[in-house]
Design a protein around this motif. Structure first.
Motif, PDB file in Angstrom:
ATOM      1  N   UNK A 180      65.046  46.723 165.065  1.00 25.76           N
ATOM      2  CA  UNK A 180      65.036  45.194 165.787  1.00 25.76           C
ATOM      3  C   UNK A 180      64.814  44.917 166.846  1.00 25.76           C
ATOM      4  N   UNK A 181      64.895  46.069 168.190  1.00 24.99           N
ATOM      5  CA  UNK A 181      64.639  45.354 169.608  1.00 24.99           C
ATOM      6  C   UNK A 181      63.490  44.758 169.806  1.00 24.99           C
ATOM      7  N   UNK A 182      62.598  44.974 169.142  1.00 25.99           N
ATOM      8  CA  UNK A 182      61.081  44.655 169.062  1.00 25.99           C
ATOM      9  C   UNK A 182      60.233  44.101 167.893  1.00 25.99           C
ATOM     10  N   UNK A 183      61.377  44.340 167.018  1.00 26.16           N
ATOM     11  CA  UNK A 183      60.658  43.662 165.858  1.00 26.16           C
ATOM     12  C   UNK A 183      61.512  42.126 165.702  1.00 26.16           C
ATOM     13  N   UNK A 184      60.492  41.492 165.000  1.00 20.61           N
ATOM     14  CA  UNK A 184      60.802  39.824 164.888  1.00 20.61           C
ATOM     15  C   UNK A 184      61.571  40.094 162.964  1.00 20.61           C
ATOM     16  N   UNK A 185      62.174  39.079 163.329  1.00 15.77           N
ATOM     17  CA  UNK A 185      62.790  39.620 161.639  1.00 15.77           C
ATOM     18  C   UNK A 185      62.090  38.782 160.763  1.00 15.77           C
ATOM     19  N   UNK A 186      61.250  38.126 161.354  1.00 17.00           N
ATOM     20  CA  UNK A 186      60.011  36.745 160.651  1.00 17.00           C
ATOM     21  C   UNK A 186      59.133  37.867 160.416  1.00 17.00           C
ATOM     22  N   UNK A 187      58.696  38.955 161.014  1.00 17.58           N
ATOM     23  CA  UNK A 187      57.799  40.551 160.763  1.00 17.58           C
ATOM     24  C   UNK A 187      57.997  41.101 159.468  1.00 17.58           C
TER      25      UNK A 187
ATOM     26  N   UNK B 113      50.168  51.002 167.485  1.00 11.03           N
ATOM     27  CA  UNK B 113      50.774  49.997 168.060  1.00 11.03           C
ATOM     28  C   UNK B 113      52.394  50.268 168.080  1.00 11.03           C
ATOM     29  N   UNK B 114      52.987  50.897 166.933  1.00  9.69           N
ATOM     30  CA  UNK B 114      54.565  51.849 167.321  1.00  9.69           C
ATOM     31  C   UNK B 114      54.640  52.208 168.447  1.00  9.69           C
ATOM     32  N   UNK B 115      53.473  53.239 169.334  1.00  6.64           N
ATOM     33  CA  UNK B 115      53.728  53.782 170.611  1.00  6.64           C
ATOM     34  C   UNK B 115      53.612  52.596 171.624  1.00  6.64           C
ATOM     35  N   UNK B 116      52.751  51.615 171.200  1.00 13.34           N
ATOM     36  CA  UNK B 116      52.809  50.340 172.313  1.00 13.34           C
ATOM     37  C   UNK B 116      54.624  50.072 172.334  1.00 13.34           C
ATOM     38  N   UNK B 117      55.264  49.592 170.592  1.00 14.12           N
ATOM     39  CA  UNK B 117      56.965  49.144 171.012  1.00 14.12           C
ATOM     40  C   UNK B 117      57.372  49.917 171.633  1.00 14.12           C
ATOM     41  N   UNK B 118      56.775  51.592 170.990  1.00 13.42           N
ATOM     42  CA  UNK B 118      58.386  52.348 171.867  1.00 13.42           C
ATOM     43  C   UNK B 118      57.828  52.058 173.585  1.00 13.42           C
ATOM     44  N   UNK B 119      57.343  52.070 173.825  1.00  9.95           N
ATOM     45  CA  UNK B 119      56.702  52.299 175.192  1.00  9.95           C
ATOM     46  C   UNK B 119      57.337  51.524 176.202  1.00  9.95           C
ATOM     47  N   UNK B 120      57.296  49.716 175.317  1.00  9.01           N
ATOM     48  CA  UNK B 120      57.944  49.018 175.959  1.00  9.01           C
ATOM     49  C   UNK B 120      59.467  48.707 175.619  1.00  9.01           C
ATOM     50  N   UNK B 121      60.176  49.414 175.001  1.00  9.39           N
ATOM     51  CA  UNK B 121      61.219  49.852 174.776  1.00  9.39           C
ATOM     52  C   UNK B 121      61.869  50.412 175.199  1.00  9.39           C
ATOM     53  N   UNK B 122      61.358  51.438 176.173  1.00  9.16           N
ATOM     54  CA  UNK B 122      61.543  52.429 177.695  1.00  9.16           C
ATOM     55  C   UNK B 122      61.962  51.523 178.608  1.00  9.16           C
TER      56      UNK B 122
ATOM     57  N   UNK C 211      50.956  46.806 163.104  1.00  4.84           N
ATOM     58  CA  UNK C 211      52.517  48.083 163.267  1.00  4.84           C
ATOM     59  C   UNK C 211      53.350  46.754 163.064  1.00  4.84           C
ATOM     60  N   UNK C 212      53.443  45.767 163.158  1.00  6.38           N
ATOM     61  CA  UNK C 212      54.845  45.021 162.867  1.00  6.38           C
ATOM     62  C   UNK C 212      54.915  44.416 161.540  1.00  6.38           C
ATOM     63  N   UNK C 213      53.319  43.419 160.860  1.00  5.19           N
ATOM     64  CA  UNK C 213      52.639  42.666 160.337  1.00  5.19           C
ATOM     65  C   UNK C 213      51.503  43.779 159.565  1.00  5.19           C
ATOM     66  N   UNK C 214      51.549  44.083 158.443  1.00  8.84           N
ATOM     67  CA  UNK C 214      50.811  44.949 157.593  1.00  8.84           C
ATOM     68  C   UNK C 214      49.952  43.733 156.544  1.00  8.84           C
ATOM     69  N   UNK C 215      48.952  43.983 156.641  1.00  6.08           N
ATOM     70  CA  UNK C 215      48.426  43.308 155.058  1.00  6.08           C
ATOM     71  C   UNK C 215      48.017  43.938 153.921  1.00  6.08           C
ATOM     72  N   UNK C 216      49.112  43.846 152.747  1.00  5.63           N
ATOM     73  CA  UNK C 216      48.557  44.687 151.598  1.00  5.63           C
ATOM     74  C   UNK C 216      47.169  44.357 151.429  1.00  5.63           C
ATOM     75  N   UNK C 217      46.678  45.031 150.400  1.00  5.37           N
ATOM     76  CA  UNK C 217      44.685  44.855 150.645  1.00  5.37           C
ATOM     77  C   UNK C 217      44.066  44.020 148.981  1.00  5.37           C
ATOM     78  N   UNK C 218      45.483  43.328 148.548  1.00  2.00           N
ATOM     79  CA  UNK C 218      44.875  42.889 147.024  1.00  2.00           C
ATOM     80  C   UNK C 218      43.581  42.354 147.576  1.00  2.00           C
ATOM     81  N   UNK C 219      42.716  41.554 148.654  1.00  4.21           N
ATOM     82  CA  UNK C 219      41.926  40.732 148.469  1.00  4.21           C
ATOM     83  C   UNK C 219      40.470  42.060 147.952  1.00  4.21           C
ATOM     84  N   UNK C 220      40.417  43.285 148.480  1.00  6.17           N
ATOM     85  CA  UNK C 220      40.007  44.062 147.991  1.00  6.17           C
ATOM     86  C   UNK C 220      40.147  44.304 146.262  1.00  6.17           C
TER      87      UNK C 220
END
Length: 346
Positions: free
Chosen positions: A64-71, A179-188, A210-219
């Protein structure tokens, strides 16, 4: 400016539930009664039902240091819907249960549920129940999704692939891990200098993966319209290599995957290189992309060959030939699954 904070203890369990589920609308004809009673009432169609449950635990699945609760709320629904999509089925209802400590306020939980509601609306799924309880540690979210097979077809399992089938992947792979690597670097960097301003604009795509993946129901809907039923299917939650091994184990076959056919977004590629990571390794072992991996009969190839977001990355072969990556130099390299293991650190 000081923000308002409403303590959860001032509301009680049922008061919290009322607040969080206020405004929830029911849209599916199979939902007779949703939130508010001892249990929901459902009236499923004649198709087979599928059920899946996922749990997201703070400190294990999210930070939660970099994951918004809405996401986080949106992702909690999306990753469960992805499990239904992986069966070639359509989600109908979800339940959401949370364990939360007193460090969270009502406003924080409302932010979480705003993401839950947005995902339910996007994926056309009804929120019909759940539970809330206290936690002495971090936030825990448990989601159960119910779905139904479409067009009276059997759900697609992992076990139907056969020799000669074409292996397909949707979207692009490796972005969520990068994307996770980017966020972890920003945290450090932030911990070293709390005055710093986040610099993630140029990484917007991989961070969103990383933060807001979309399930592929369109497919899933497109396959139905084209009257294509995959022979086997799985979603890419633990990395491409790991999922191929699952298909292999359940179907009793091997696979060849072509390196130059694995879809990797340009931003994913460039960012991986910036982090001294091999882009193809990120795609094979990264995880959390929530794309679909499936096999089709060769006779269905013509129906999909011009699809902009379905990629033909390999084919099924006899089990004795193993699971291999065919490199750009045409070398045959046996693949090892090294994706996410829920009981070991990465």
């Amino acid at each position: 400016m000081q923000q308002n904070r409403t303590e959860l203890g001032a509301l009680g369990e049922f008061g919290l539930i009322d607040k969080l589920t206020d405004g929830v609308e029911l849209n599916d004809n199979g939902t007779v009664l949703g939130v508010g009673d001892d249990a929901a009432i459902l009236n499923p169609s004649k198709g087979l039902q599928v059920v899946s449950t996922d749990m997201l635990v703070e400190g294990v699945h999210f930070d939660l240091s970099y994951v918004p609760l809405q996401h986080l709320g949106y992702k909690a629904i999306s990753v469960n819907v992805s499990d239904v999509a992986a069966m070639n089925c359509v989600p109908k209802q979800v339940t959401v249960s949370i364990a939360v400590s007193n460090r969270f306020s009502l406003e924080a939980m409302e932010a979480l549920y705003s993401g839950v509601k947005a995902a339910c609306q996007n994926f056309k799924v009804d929120l019909v129940g759940g539970d809330t309880t206290s936690s002495r540690s971090g936030l825990v979210i448990s989601v159960t999704v119910l779905g139904e097979s479409s067009n009276n077809q059997e759900p697609v399992r992992r076990s139907g692939a056969k020799e000669g089938d074409i292996l397909c992947a949707t979207g692009d792979l490796g972005g969520a891990f990068v994307g996770l690597q980017v966020l972890e670097r920003q945290k450090v960097e932030y911990l070293a200098n709390p005055e710093m301003q986040p610099d993630i604009e140029k990484y917007a795509y991989v961070v969103q993966r990383q933060l807001k993946p979309e399930a592929r129901m369109d497919i899933i809907h497109e396959l139905s319209e084209l009257e294509i039923k995959p022979t086997s299917m799985i979603d890419v939650s633990d990395g491409l290599a790991s999922e191929v091994f699952h298909l292999s184990k359940h179907s009793g076959i091997g696979f060849n995957i072509y390196e130059d056919k694995v879809p990797i977004d340009r931003e994913t590629y460039n960012t991986a290189v910036e982090f001294n990571l091999d882009p193809i390794t990120c795609a094979l072992n990264g995880g959390e992309d929530y794309e679909l991996l499936f096999t089709i009969d060769q006779e269905d190839y013509k129906k999909l060959e011009k699809h902009y977001d379905i990629h033909f990355i390999g084919y099924a072969q006899e089990l004795s030939k193993g699971i291999n990556l065919i490199t750009k130099q045409q070398n045959v390299v046996p693949i090892q699954a090294q994706g996410w293991n829920h009981f070991n650190e990465k």
